[in-house]
Design an enzyme around this catalytic site. Structure first.
Site, PDB file in Angstrom:
ATOM      1  N   ASP A  13       0.818  -1.228   0.000  1.00 23.79           N
ATOM      2  CA  ASP A  13       0.000   0.000   0.000  1.00 23.79           C
ATOM      3  C   ASP A  13       0.847   1.273   0.000  1.00 23.79           C
ATOM      4  OD1 ASP A  13      -2.338  -1.614   0.302  1.00 23.79           O
ATOM      5  OD2 ASP A  13      -1.929  -1.718   2.444  1.00 23.79           O
ATOM      6  N   HIS A  41      -4.409  -1.475  -6.080  1.00 28.19           N
ATOM      7  CA  HIS A  41      -3.634  -0.293  -6.413  1.00 28.19           C
ATOM      8  C   HIS A  41      -4.624   0.809  -6.790  1.00 28.19           C
ATOM      9  CE1 HIS A  41       0.126  -2.808  -7.601  1.00 28.19           C
ATOM     10  NE2 HIS A  41      -0.159  -2.846  -6.321  1.00 28.19           N
ATOM     11  N   ASP A 332       2.606  14.741   2.004  1.00 29.68           N
ATOM     12  CA  ASP A 332       1.605  15.724   2.446  1.00 29.68           C
ATOM     13  C   ASP A 332       0.861  15.307   3.712  1.00 29.68           C
ATOM     14  OD1 ASP A 332       0.653  13.779   0.387  1.00 29.68           O
ATOM     15  OD2 ASP A 332      -1.305  14.551   0.996  1.00 29.68           O
TER      16      ASP A 332
END
Ligand code: GDP
Length: 434
Positions: A13, A41, A332
């Protein structure tokens, strides 16, 4: 000819799908080399948001042919569903190919997956119950079927009749279940075979043509090295090898061909399923990472376990797969944090480990952390390395130092363009190396 492998550097992941989607713009052939539909995915692009389980993430690029390689185990029904979903969204499947030697996930593999997990109880592996482990076990036991077998009715019946009779003995006497109908399974597989026949092929001529020409070949791994059957947290592993070394086998590539290897790692760590995870955070910080990063499984919707970046684990993956560079995703997600930690070693009693020890020890270790300053500003709209806040650059530099591999790509959001190429490696370090 250039061959690039994209593999997971953690527990899976890591965002490999989005990296393959990005790099596939320049690829002529994209090949999945192991695993099954047990992981997803996620790709976000102009067609929408997709969770691909078996089809290579290059499918959105019309110039790229996409091969489901020999090392993959294919659930034909699940594959057809995935194909239908893509077709409905207007994505062309013309470039899709399936290796005739890829293994078939049989209906009883899914049943055995559940029965085995139930039997293990508290010690269960935490599989996705997609039958992947039992399918690989049958492959190794020489009691599996290959995709090309679905195209030959007589051969298929002969094999199915024999295999189902044997499975029924185990089902009824060991697990006290009702026997399965060989005829029903045969009919289901025949139907799948007829539908998939246009895609099933001998992959070697396709590969050879690409190798002989001026092609870019992209090899796509599933899960991450910490789930490797040999080198991961055994027995809490997948039943195949997600390292770049296995790409040679899973694809049919001679080992004399040089690979460039992109190791994909999140800027923190997540894992789905059971087993040791030294930097796991079972507190508000873990909860923060889960919510901020949307850490819920693409295949099962299960909440992912979250923790700090584990440099020992990523270095282990880099060692096994020979990373040329790292793609650091989800930077982020850390944007709001005041302080960020990095796991730099493990400690067990008076022993310190700078490598991943065996599971019996790994499950008892405590991580040794280094703490760095956060950047507390959004990186989501940044596209140039120089625009990154100094604290983010320092975090990345420390990861490079600890892992021993340069970071070539940094992703700061799920969209295709939310990517930063680091300055030293040119506009696209992977496909156009200096
Ligand atoms: P894979 O199996 O390695 O492809 O990873 P998954 O698709 O299961 O998980 C990655 C998830 O993170 C997906 O939901 C992506 O859309 C998302 N994602 C990927 N890169 C970024 C990123 O840089 N920032 C954020 N916020 N999300 C990302």
């Amino acid at each position: 000819m250039a061959v690039t492998a994209v593999v997971g550097a953690q527990w899976g992941d890591e965002g490999k799908g989005r990296i393959v989607d990005l790099l596939a713009r320049q690829a002529d052939l994209v090949i999945r080399f192991q695993g099954g539909n047990n992981a997803g995915h996620t790709v976000v692009n102009e067609y929408g948001t997709f969770r691909l389980h078996l089809i290579p993430s290059g499918i959105f690029h019309p110039q790229a042919r996409c091969l489901i390689g020999t090392g993959v185990v294919v659930n034909p029904g699940a594959l057809r569903e995935e194909m239908a979903e893509l077709a409905a969204a207007g994505v062309s499947l013309d470039g899709l190919l399936i290796s005739e030697r890829a293994q078939v996930v049989m209906p009883y593999h899914i049943l055995f997956d559940r029965l085995h997990e139930q039997r293990l109880g508290r010690r269960k592996v935490g599989t996705t119950l997609r039958g992947i482990g039992p399918a690989y076990a049958d492959k190794a036991a020489r009691t599996g079927l290959q995709m090309g077998d679905l195209l030959d009715p007589d051969y298929l019946w002969e094999r199915v009749e024999q295999l189902v009779a044997w499975k029924n003995e185990i089902l009824t006497s060991v697990f006290h279940q009702k026997p399965l109908s060989a005829k029903a399974i045969y009919q289901e597989l025949r139907e799948h075979g007829q539908a998939l026949a246009p895609y099933i092929c001998d992959p070697l001529p396709v590969l050879d043509a690409a190798l002989a020409g001026d092609s870019h070949i992209l090899l796509e791994g599933q899960l991450g090295a910490m789930r490797d059957l040999d080198w991961g947290t055994y027995p809490y592993v997948t039943s195949s090898s997600p390292t770049a070394a296995y790409a040679y086998v899973g694809v049919g590539l001679p080992p004399t061909v040089r690979l460039r290897v992109v190791g994909v790692a999140k800027a923190y760590t997540t894992a789905v399923g059971a087993g040791p995870f030294p930097t796991e955070l079972q507190d508000e910080m873990g909860e923060f990472l889960r919510e901020e990063g949307g850490e819920y499984g693409a295949t099962t919707g299960r909440p992912r376990r979250c923790g700090w970046f584990d440099a020992v684990a990523v270095r282990h993956s880099a060692r096994l797969s020979g990373f040329t560079l790292l793609a650091l995703t989800k930077l982020d997600v850390l944007d709001k944090l005041e302080r960020v930690k990095i796991g730099v070693a493990y400690r067990l009693e008076n022993q310190t480990f700078d490598r991943v020890p065996m599971t019996r020890l790994l499950q008892r270790v405590e991580p040794v952390y280094e703490e760095v300053a956060g950047w507390q500003t959004s990186t989501r709209d940044l596209r140039e390395y120089d625009q990154l806040p100094p604290a983010a650059k320092a975090y990345i530099a420390r990861i490079e130092e600890l892992v021993g591999v340069p970071v070539g790509l940094i992703s700061v959001g799920p969209e295709r363009d939310q990517i930063i190429y680091t300055p030293t490696r040119g506009s696209n370090p992977v496909m156009n190396p200096a």
